[in-house]
Design a protein around this motif. Sequence first.
Motif, mmCIF file in Angstrom:
data_model
loop_
_atom_site.group_PDB
_atom_site.id
_atom_site.type_symbol
_atom_site.label_atom_id
_atom_site.label_comp_id
_atom_site.label_asym_id
_atom_site.label_seq_id
_atom_site.Cartn_x
_atom_site.Cartn_y
_atom_site.Cartn_z
ATOM 1 N N UNK A 1 -17.066 12.412 -65.388
ATOM 2 C CA UNK A 1 -18.329 11.971 -65.335
ATOM 3 C C UNK A 1 -18.980 12.181 -66.747
ATOM 4 N N UNK A 2 -19.934 11.169 -66.994
ATOM 5 C CA UNK A 2 -20.610 11.130 -67.930
ATOM 6 C C UNK A 2 -21.335 12.416 -68.675
ATOM 7 N N UNK A 3 -21.974 13.103 -68.075
ATOM 8 C CA UNK A 3 -22.633 14.600 -68.350
ATOM 9 C C UNK A 3 -21.610 15.718 -68.274
ATOM 10 N N UNK A 4 -20.319 15.446 -68.077
ATOM 11 C CA UNK A 4 -19.434 16.663 -67.954
ATOM 12 C C UNK A 4 -19.054 17.159 -69.347
ATOM 13 N N UNK A 5 -19.189 18.405 -69.670
ATOM 14 C CA UNK A 5 -18.894 18.856 -71.124
ATOM 15 C C UNK A 5 -17.416 18.989 -70.968
ATOM 16 N N UNK A 6 -16.699 18.450 -72.033
ATOM 17 C CA UNK A 6 -15.094 18.857 -72.013
ATOM 18 C C UNK A 6 -14.768 19.197 -73.705
ATOM 19 N N UNK A 7 -13.774 19.909 -73.524
ATOM 20 C CA UNK A 7 -13.268 20.255 -74.918
ATOM 21 C C UNK A 7 -12.019 19.719 -75.053
ATOM 22 N N UNK A 8 -11.199 18.931 -75.820
ATOM 23 C CA UNK A 8 -10.215 18.488 -75.841
ATOM 24 C C UNK A 8 -9.259 18.717 -77.115
#
Length: 175
Positions: free
Chosen positions: A49-56
Amino acid sequence: MRPEPGQVLHFSEDPTIKRFVPHVAPTSSRKEPYVWAVDHDRCPDYWFPRACPRAMAWVGPRTTEQDADRIIGAGCGDRVHAVEYRWLQALREARLYAYRLPSEHFKPIGDPPHAVVSTVAVEPLGPPERVGDLFELHEEAGIQLRVLPSLWPFWDEVIASTLEFSGIRLRNARR
């Protein structure tokens, strides 16, 4: 969900876009108006989802085996994405769409490049395609999806390592 040759993708939760017009994104540090998209390799960064923070994080040419084993895990592939528990429901329920755009109008941006941009308006090559189950998409691509109480300890380890990485919407992560 990846582009075909001659295409790039734009991911959105809005299935009604008919034309992409260059604009300055509210979250961008750049002042130039662009249409933003991604190529094959960076598509997984947007399976959220657009607002979802994610670390990759993923293995790159300078990644040590020790860092890959320590952060991604021995025998766990070459890429890991992390989200916070509080975003699981949004990830399950997201209705994400991919727009296929002609790549001829786009050029890489960033050093190293993290996206492609166009300075002219672009029309999709067809109707938006529903991306489907985001968990299945990660599984099919062999990308480990990790769920954490907070992204910050993981992020601190990743950026201090030899892995390549990207963090998106981290301002939305729990402090």
